[in-house]
Enzyme design. Structure first.
Site, short mmCIF file in Angstrom:
data_model
loop_
_atom_site.label_atom_id
_atom_site.label_comp_id
_atom_site.label_asym_id
_atom_site.label_seq_id
_atom_site.Cartn_x
_atom_site.Cartn_y
_atom_site.Cartn_z
CD GLU A 252 -2.76 -1.20 2.50
OE1 GLU A 252 -2.74 -0.23 3.29
OE2 GLU A 252 -3.48 -2.20 2.65
N GLY B 102 5.10 -0.43 2.49
CA GLY B 102 5.93 -1.14 1.51
C GLY B 102 6.77 -2.16 2.25
CB ILE C 283 -1.04 -4.89 -7.62
CG1 ILE C 283 -1.27 -4.30 -6.21
CG2 ILE C 283 -1.32 -6.40 -7.66
CD1 ILE C 283 -0.24 -4.71 -5.15
NE ARG D 27 11.24 -12.23 -0.54
CZ ARG D 27 10.87 -12.04 0.73
NH1 ARG D 27 11.21 -12.90 1.66
NH2 ARG D 27 10.18 -10.98 1.06
NE ARG E 172 32.53 0.14 -31.82
CZ ARG E 172 32.33 1.15 -32.66
NH1 ARG E 172 31.75 0.93 -33.83
NH2 ARG E 172 32.69 2.37 -32.33
CD GLN F 207 31.54 1.42 -19.32
OE1 GLN F 207 30.47 1.88 -18.93
NE2 GLN F 207 32.56 2.15 -19.65
CD GLU G 10 8.03 -12.07 -5.17
OE1 GLU G 10 8.47 -12.94 -4.40
OE2 GLU G 10 7.49 -12.31 -6.25
N GLY G 11 10.16 -7.50 -1.63
CA GLY G 11 11.07 -7.12 -0.54
C GLY G 11 12.35 -6.59 -1.13
C1 FAD Z 1 7.15 -2.59 -10.62
C2 FAD Z 1 6.70 -3.03 -9.25
C3 FAD Z 1 5.92 -4.15 -9.13
C4 FAD Z 1 5.48 -4.55 -7.86
N1 FAD Z 1 4.64 -5.64 -7.75
C5 FAD Z 1 4.05 -5.89 -6.56
C6 FAD Z 1 3.03 -6.90 -6.45
O1 FAD Z 1 2.71 -7.60 -7.41
N2 FAD Z 1 2.42 -7.07 -5.25
C7 FAD Z 1 2.74 -6.31 -4.16
O2 FAD Z 1 2.13 -6.50 -3.11
N3 FAD Z 1 3.72 -5.37 -4.23
C8 FAD Z 1 4.37 -5.14 -5.39
N4 FAD Z 1 5.34 -4.18 -5.49
C9 FAD Z 1 5.72 -3.43 -4.29
C10 FAD Z 1 7.13 -3.73 -3.81
O3 FAD Z 1 7.19 -4.99 -3.22
C11 FAD Z 1 7.54 -2.58 -2.88
O4 FAD Z 1 7.74 -1.45 -3.72
C12 FAD Z 1 8.77 -2.89 -2.09
O5 FAD Z 1 8.50 -3.87 -1.12
C13 FAD Z 1 9.33 -1.64 -1.37
O6 FAD Z 1 8.35 -0.90 -0.75
P1 FAD Z 1 8.30 0.69 -1.00
O7 FAD Z 1 8.30 0.89 -2.46
O8 FAD Z 1 7.17 1.25 -0.22
O9 FAD Z 1 9.67 1.24 -0.43
P2 FAD Z 1 9.98 1.62 1.10
O10 FAD Z 1 9.57 0.55 2.00
O11 FAD Z 1 9.45 3.00 1.35
O12 FAD Z 1 11.57 1.69 1.08
C14 FAD Z 1 12.31 2.84 0.66
C15 FAD Z 1 13.79 2.53 0.89
O13 FAD Z 1 14.04 2.32 2.30
C16 FAD Z 1 14.65 1.08 2.51
N5 FAD Z 1 14.20 0.51 3.77
C17 FAD Z 1 12.93 0.41 4.23
N6 FAD Z 1 12.94 -0.20 5.43
C18 FAD Z 1 14.22 -0.53 5.73
C19 FAD Z 1 14.86 -1.19 6.80
N7 FAD Z 1 14.18 -1.69 7.81
N8 FAD Z 1 16.22 -1.33 6.76
C20 FAD Z 1 16.94 -0.84 5.72
N9 FAD Z 1 16.36 -0.22 4.67
C21 FAD Z 1 15.03 -0.07 4.66
C22 FAD Z 1 14.20 0.21 1.31
O14 FAD Z 1 15.08 -0.87 1.11
C23 FAD Z 1 14.23 1.23 0.19
O15 FAD Z 1 15.54 1.37 -0.29
C24 FAD Z 1 5.84 -3.80 -6.72
C25 FAD Z 1 6.66 -2.68 -6.87
C26 FAD Z 1 7.08 -2.28 -8.11
C27 FAD Z 1 7.93 -1.04 -8.22
#
Ligand code: FAD
Length: 383
Positions: free
Chosen positions: A126, A130, A156, A242, A267, A336, A363-364
């Protein structure tokens, strides 16, 4: 490297490679540009029974095999990481039903999913939840024979194009992580709509949309497992899916390496092929070694899952972490090797670099994978 695949596994690999080369490669740039959902390719994948590779035989599949899923995903990704994820994300949406569904739920959904007649998706993320999935706000309130869903999921994969959605929602906010539950929601259910399609950096052939629930009534039979099991369903699902993301990363990296190797022989600079320079040769050697190491890790984790080992969170996280970091590095190095031409959209290599990036995020994120691995290490060291 010889991974001692069975004849059946080799057949799956060859079939997926044939689809990738004959059907996907010629249209990969087109779908990347238009961001259309690749229905024609999904149809081919469905007719070739590849959606059955992770579905039990009694429900129309060929038996659950994470290794088979990985072999197919890797080969498809070698030609296009975006089209491959439409396939792999259906496995992500299907695993909760396979792992936690009742016989009735399996009979109802799996046969069509196993033939690719319907595509699945999985929704937990959501806008405010995330990496911290426990912050989800979507609710599912029990009312008689129904649950009423309200809330929004975003980013999603397959959103809007899938027919079957596994969705995680809070049934009891007061219970924190134990108050989340998993549900099957069908496209077309009143109160279930989709938001805008995201305009993405990579994997542009795949669709990414919001799922919007407004007083969306679903039968109580659509609850997966029991109330309160939402995060267990999610974690067990990710343990199985995963390795698939990791396989996507290996495929993208291998595809980029193939192109870089070919280009380096063609090349000419300083009167000879650039593959004649040791600087390029060492890059190619490192890329090939890293891809092989990632593949070996992915296949062994997939084999562990298939052998029935239950606690595989650490290993699945390692495979996803390592393979996606390799994909990012190898695709960057491949670009590169193409020099300035690699930076141009007329050449296929920049797409590989864009497609690779997502494997470090979804997926995390890889930071979260490192957290999972470190926590397990520390926990085990205290035994
Ligand atoms: C193209 C795409 C497809 C996706 N498909 C799906 C799907 O099918 N189903 C679904 O449910 N979700 C999906 N997602 C969501 C995806 O799993 C999340 O975007 C992802 O888990 C990260 O969440 P966030 O984007 O809110 O980033 P955030 O959680 O806001 O993270 C921002 C940054 O902070 C870092 N961070 C956050 N917490 C910590 C911590 N505790 N320690 C260290 N670093 C941290 C993160 O690693 C990241 O670098 C998708 C996302 C994208 C972009």
């Amino acid at each position: 490297m010889d991974y001692l695949l069975t004849d059946e596994q080799k057949m799956i690999q060859e079939l997926a490679r044939k689809i990738a080369e004959e059907k996907i490669r010629p249209v990969a740039a087109k779908y990347d540009q238009t961001e259309e959902y690749p229905w024609d390719i999904i149809k081919v994948i469905g007719e070739s029974d590849l959606f059955g590779l992770f579905i039990p035989e009694e429900f129309g599949g060929m038996g659950i095999s994470v290794l088979n899923l990985c072999l197919a995903t890797e080969e498809l990704s070698r030609a296009c990481g975006g089209i491959a994820v439409c396939y792999a994300a259906s496995a992500l949406g299907t695993f909760p039903i396979i792992l936690f569904g009742t016989d009735e739920q399996k009979k109802k959904y799996l046969p069509d999913l196993s033939k690719g007649k319907k595509i699945a998706a999985f929704g937990i993320t959501e806008p405010e939840a995330g990496s911290d999935a426990s912050a989800i706000k979507t609710t599912a309130k029990k009312e008689g024979n129904y649950y009423v869903l309200n809330g929004l999921k975003h980013f999603i994969t397959n959103g809007g194009d899938a027919e079957v959605y596994t969705v995680i929602a809070m049934t009891d906010k007061n219970k924190g992580a134990r108050g989340a539950s998993a549900f099957i929601v069908e496209k077309g259910t009143p109160g279930f709509t989709f938001g805008k399609k995201e305009d993405k950096f990579g994997i542009r052939a795949s669709s990414t949309r919001e799922l919007i629930f407004t007083d969306c009534k679903i039968p109580k039979e659509n609850l997966l497992s029991k109330e309160g099991m939402g995060f267990i369903v999610t974690m067990k699902t990710f343990d199985m899916s995963r390795p698939g993301v990791a396989a996507q990363a290996v495929g993208i990296a291998q595809g980029a390496l193939d192109l870089a190797l070919k280009y380096s022989k063609e090349r000419q600079q300083f009167g000879k092929s650039i593959s004649g320079f040791q600087g390029i040769q060492w890059m190619l050697a490192d890329m090939a070694t890293e891809v092989e190491a990632a593949r070996a890790l992915v296949y062994s984790v997939a084999r562990m899952v298939d052998a029935g080992k239950t606690n595989v969170s650490r290993e699945s996280a390692m495979a996803k972490l390592y393979a996606s970091d390799v994909a990012m590095k190898v695709t960057t190095d491949a670009l590169q090797i193409f020099g300035g031409y690699g930076y141009m959209k007329d050449y296929p290599i920049e797409k590989y670099m864009r497609d690779a990036k997502i494997t470090q995020i979804y997926e995390g994120t890889n930071q979260i994978q490192r957290n999972i691995i470190a926590l397990q290490l520390i926990k085990e060291s205290m035994k």
